[in-house]
Design a protein around this motif. Structure first.
Motif, short mmCIF file in Angstrom:
data_model
loop_
_atom_site.label_atom_id
_atom_site.label_comp_id
_atom_site.label_asym_id
_atom_site.label_seq_id
_atom_site.Cartn_x
_atom_site.Cartn_y
_atom_site.Cartn_z
N ASP A 1 0.82 -1.21 0.00
CA ASP A 1 0.00 0.00 0.00
C ASP A 1 0.86 1.27 0.00
O ASP A 1 0.57 2.22 0.73
N VAL A 2 1.92 1.30 -0.79
CA VAL A 2 2.78 2.48 -0.85
C VAL A 2 2.28 3.44 -1.92
O VAL A 2 1.55 3.04 -2.85
N CYS B 1 -0.65 0.08 8.18
CA CYS B 1 -1.28 0.46 9.45
C CYS B 1 -2.39 -0.49 9.88
O CYS B 1 -2.78 -0.48 11.04
N GLU B 2 -2.90 -1.29 8.96
CA GLU B 2 -3.97 -2.23 9.28
C GLU B 2 -3.55 -3.64 8.90
O GLU B 2 -2.90 -3.84 7.87
N GLY C 1 3.82 7.31 7.59
CA GLY C 1 2.50 7.92 7.45
C GLY C 1 1.75 8.06 8.75
O GLY C 1 2.29 8.52 9.75
N THR C 2 0.50 7.61 8.76
CA THR C 2 -0.43 7.99 9.81
C THR C 2 -0.29 7.22 11.10
O THR C 2 -0.80 7.64 12.14
N ALA D 1 5.55 -2.28 11.81
CA ALA D 1 6.44 -3.43 11.90
C ALA D 1 5.76 -4.63 12.55
O ALA D 1 5.97 -5.78 12.12
N GLU D 2 4.94 -4.39 13.57
CA GLU D 2 4.24 -5.50 14.22
C GLU D 2 3.23 -6.15 13.27
O GLU D 2 3.10 -7.38 13.25
N ASN D 3 2.55 -5.35 12.47
CA ASN D 3 1.61 -5.92 11.49
C ASN D 3 2.34 -6.74 10.44
O ASN D 3 1.87 -7.82 10.04
N ALA D 4 3.51 -6.25 10.01
CA ALA D 4 4.30 -6.99 9.02
C ALA D 4 4.80 -8.30 9.62
O ALA D 4 4.76 -9.36 8.96
N GLN D 5 5.27 -8.25 10.84
CA GLN D 5 5.77 -9.46 11.50
C GLN D 5 4.65 -10.49 11.64
O GLN D 5 4.86 -11.69 11.39
N ALA D 6 3.46 -10.04 12.02
CA ALA D 6 2.33 -10.95 12.18
C ALA D 6 1.94 -11.60 10.84
O ALA D 6 1.41 -12.72 10.82
#
Length: 518
Positions: free
Chosen positions: A149-150, A165-166, A184-185, A192-197
């Motif tokens: 989503d870049v 972010c989501e 961003g927002t 980073a936590e969302n990516a890791q998950a």
């Protein structure tokens, strides 16, 4: 140049006595001789403590940072000296987020065409194309880059990208890939936590791309919750890595974990327990160096004052505080203040802070308790102006130039001011640049930092100006003696009791520890 602290302070004591008369601790004790007490606090003792701090750093990898053996050895030295001087010593533990970048990170494009990006060194000596995020995990991975989503080209408005972010942003993410995200927002930690998950092997967060938001991101995840490598990058790097078919190697070599460290709090056995005069200095250095000026100087000075006054009956109770994890955001002082009940907080009638009092290219700075310059931070709590005036009287009596400096929140007075405690202290400068006007007042060199070794390995014994150390140690000794025996302490006790909600909040922070989120 060797200077004796006691030389010339008689006039200062005479001047101060007009403002804050000294009183005995009780009828059973002879009146103390304030000048004799202050003369007993010599720079020779302060320098011996500094020498010990240097030896401790040299024996422990060149550092005394919180969470390292060098800090623990510094703590044990201070505790031993204070106990021998007769103090009741409390070693107060608290958890904090520890981070160390052990070696320089690597970011290489493997395909479509090889390219090596310039890293930002761990010691902060330059800015490269990318930088390891504080509290990044460690790892060495080679994988495909997958943009999430870049916005390239960037949106017209800054701080508008919701990239990463989501959790739903990663619905089509391929586990094992390196996630390419955009600033961003939401916080870097959330991204980073969302990516890791979602199963990412690493994370690259690049800048948004609008004017003023193109440079390399040097950020923090706030706390050690991410195990995979996370770096910040410039917009240009992100734009290149977003191309289809890109594979990169990403390596970070870090320690990111929760550790326990300790404040040292020493209470004199003398004096009214409901009238506490508290002095403090942070004992920790940064990881990069031994921290002899920052802040071995303040710690050594208050330790010497404590040792001389430990056997002297005083009217008011003296408390000496040696804070840990100041360099990570005043964590030790924040933990201490947060752990106090409203009743215990109300007993602290003033707080004096001493952080960097021997800078080699020094200026003599007194915290601006009354906001007399009318710029920057506001005045301190009621009574802070009286503390400032005491230090002014001292330096005027010695015909020593001085200047005000803001309560800018960068040292351990911050939590005390927030809690309404009258505060003050001394400072000789850090990375700020000395002005020509200051050169005329204090000597030294205009156009360079007050402390050219600030937060560096060269902050060692050679990084101390003996004249600045002597002048400030004399001022600290004078304030300690005056306030230890004074019947009237600065400011009315107008501090409101903390609300139940704030009490619960700060006590939770004190229990769990916390990091910095930027």
């Amino acid at each position: 140049m060797r200077i004796t602290v006691g030389r010339g302070v008689g006039g200062a004591i005479a001047a101060l006595a007009l403002v804050l008369p000294l009183a005995t601790a009780g009828p059973a004790h002879a009146d103390p001789d304030p000048e004799a007490l202050i003369r007993a606090i010599a720079t020779a003792g302060v320098k011996q403590h500094l020498k010990k701090f240097q030896e401790i750093a040299q024996a422990n990898g060149g550092t005394r940072a919180a969470g390292t053996p060098g800090y623990d050895a510094s703590r044990d030295y201070v505790v031993s000296r204070l106990k021998k001087a007769g103090y009741k010593v409390t070693v107060q533990p608290f958890d904090f987020p520890f981070f160390q970048e052990k070696s320089t990170a690597v970011l290489e494009r493997i395909s479509p065409s090889p390219k090596t990006y310039n890293p930002t060194p761990p010691d902060g000596s330059g800015i490269g194309d990318f930088a390891t995020m504080t509290y990044s995990g460690a790892g060495d991975v080679t994988a495909a880059v997958q943009a999430v989503d870049v916005q390239i080209p960037p949106a017209s408005e800054p701080n508008s990208s919701t990239s990463g972010c989501e959790p739903s942003d990663f619905a089509s993410f391929t586990p094992g890939s390196i996630a390419l995200l955009q600033r961003g927002t939401c916080t870097f930690q959330e991204k980073a936590e969302n990516a890791q998950a979602a199963g990412a092997a690493g994370v690259i967060i690049f800048n948004e791309g609008q004017e003023g938001r193109t440079e390399t991101i040097q950020g923090t995840l706030g706390e050690p919750t991410v195990r995979i490598p996370v770096v910040g990058a410039s917009y240009e790097v992100g734009q290149e890595l977003a191309a289809a078919g890109t594979t990169v190697r990403l390596k970070t070599d870090t320690i990111s974990e929760t550790r326990t460290t300790h404040n040292v709090i020493a209470d004199s056995k003398w004096g009214d327990p409901n009238k506490v005069v508290q002095l403090g200095a942070h004992l920790d250095s940064v990881l990069a160096g031994p921290g002899i000026n920052d802040n071995g100087s303040g710690s050594a000075a208050i330790l010497e004052v404590a040792e001389v006054l430990g056997k002297i009956p005083t009217r008011n109770k003296l408390r000496f505080s040696f804070w840990s994890a100041e360099e990570l955001g005043l964590l030790g002082a924040e933990h201490y203040v947060a752990s106090l009940s409203p009743a215990e907080l109300a007993k602290i009638k003033l707080y004096l802070n001493f952080d960097m009092i021997g800078s080699p290219n020094y200026a003599i700075m007194i915290y601006d308790g009354d906001d007399s310059d009318g710029v920057g931070a506001p005045a301190g709590p009621p009574g802070s102006d009286e503390i400032e005036k005491l230090f002014e009287k001292y330096f005027k009596a010695l015909r020593q130039p001085y200047q005000g400096t803001d309560f800018d929140g960068r040292s351990d007075y911050g939590p005390f001011i927030e809690a309404g405690v009258p505060s003050g202290g001394l400072f000789t400068g850090a990375e700020g640049i000395k002005t020509p006007e200051e050169q005329k007042k204090y000597g030294g060199t205009a156009g360079i930092a007050y402390d050219p070794c600030y937060h560096q390995a060269c902050d060692d014994l050679s990084n101390i100006n003996d004249k600045a150390l002597a002048l400030n140690t004399g001022a600290i000794a004078t304030a300690a003696v005056v306030y230890a025996f004074s019947r009237d302490l600065p400011g009315p006790d107008t501090r409101p009791a903390m609300s139940a909600a704030r009490t619960a909040s700060v006590q939770a922070d004190a229990h769990h520890g916390h990091g910095i989120i930027r």
